[in-house]
Scaffold this motif. Structure first.
Motif: not given
Length: 213
Positions: A132-153
Motif C-alpha cells: 500500500v503506497d502510504a505504508l511503503v512511504a512510511a517505511e522508507l521515511g518519505a513522510m518525513n520528507a514532506a515540507t511545509g507541514a505545520n507540525r513535527d513528525g
C-alpha cells in the motif's frame, strides 16, 4: 475507445488483473494509446477504492467480473492470459499462485507475454509490509520528507504521487519489454514496485535545505 485503429498501441491485447490505483493508471495509459484492455474484476472487497478516481482510471477498457471460487471462471482468466500480449497484475504472490496467475504459470503458457508485476517492494522481497503506497512511504521515511507541514513528525502525503510515478515506471518498462520482444521474439517480466515509485519522488526532495543534516 479501447483498441482504436491507427493508435500507437493498436492491436495490443492487455489483460488487467489489478485492483488498486497504480495498476489502473498503468492500463489506462495503455488504453489511451490504443491497446485493447480487458480488466478482470476479481470481486475483492478488501481493497480500498476511490469511486471518483475510478471513473477516470476505468476509461477505455472493458471489464469482466470473475468469482475466483469458481474453477471454470479461473480457467477462463488463465486462457485469456495465454492469448494476451501484456498481463498487468498487482495480486499478492500467494494469491497469484493460488489462481495460477503467477509469473511462472502465465509465462509457461505464453512465452511471448510481457508480465508486469506491481508489488510493494519487488517480486523477491519478503518483508511483511503490505503493498500500500502510504505504508511503503512510511517505511522508507518519505513522510518525513514532506515540507511545509505545520507540525513535527511524519505527514501523510496528500497527493497520490507515488501511485502515479509507479504507474509511469510500469508503462516505460512495458514499452521497453515490448520493443525487446520485437527483437528476440520472447516476452519478459517487468518487476515494478511502489518502492520504485517512492524513490522517483524522493529525487525532488534531495535539494531542499530542510533535509540537509
Amino acid at each position: 475507445m479501447a483498441g482504436q485503429r491507427g493508435a500507437a498501441l493498436s492491436g495490443l491485447r492487455v489483460l488487467d488483473l489489478t485492483q488498486a490505483m497504480p495498476g489502473a493508471v498503468t492500463t489506462m495509459l495503455l488504453a489511451d494509446y490504443g491497446a485493447d484492455v480487458l480488466r478482470i474484476d476479481l470481486q475483492r472487497r478488501d481493497v480500498p477504492q476511490s469511486v471518483a478516481g475510478r471513473r477516470t482510471w476505468a476509461r477505455g477498457r472493458r471489464c469482466l467480473g470473475v468469482d475466483p471460487a469458481i474453477a471454470a471462471q479461473r480457467d477462463q482468466v488463465l486462457a485469456l492470459a495465454t492469448s494476451a500480449d501484456v498481463v498487468v497484475t498487482d495480486l499478492a504472490p500467494a494469491l497469484a499462485r493460488d489462481l495460477a496467475l503467477d509469473t511462472r504459470a502465465v509465462r509457461d503458457g505464453n512465452p511471448a507475454v510481457v508480465y508486469v508485476a506491481l508489488t510493494g517492494f519487488g517480486l523477491h522481497d519478503e518483508r511483511p509490509t503490505p503493498g500500500v503506497d502510504a505504508l511503503v512511504a512510511a517505511e522508507l521515511g518519505a513522510m518525513n520528507a514532506a515540507t511545509g507541514a505545520n507540525r513535527d513528525g511524519p505527514v501523510f502525503l496528500g497527493h497520490p504521487a507515488i501511485a502515479y510515478s509507479t504507474a509511469f515506471t510500469a508503462v516505460i518498462g512495458t514499452l521497453a519489454a515490448l520493443h525487446r520482444r520485437l527483437l528476440v521474439g520472447l516476452g519478459d517480466v517487468v518487476d515494478v514496485s511502489l518502492l520504485d515509485g517512492v524513490l522517483a519522488q524522493l529525487t525532488m526532495n534531495w535539494w531542499t535545505e530542510q533535509n540537509v543534516s
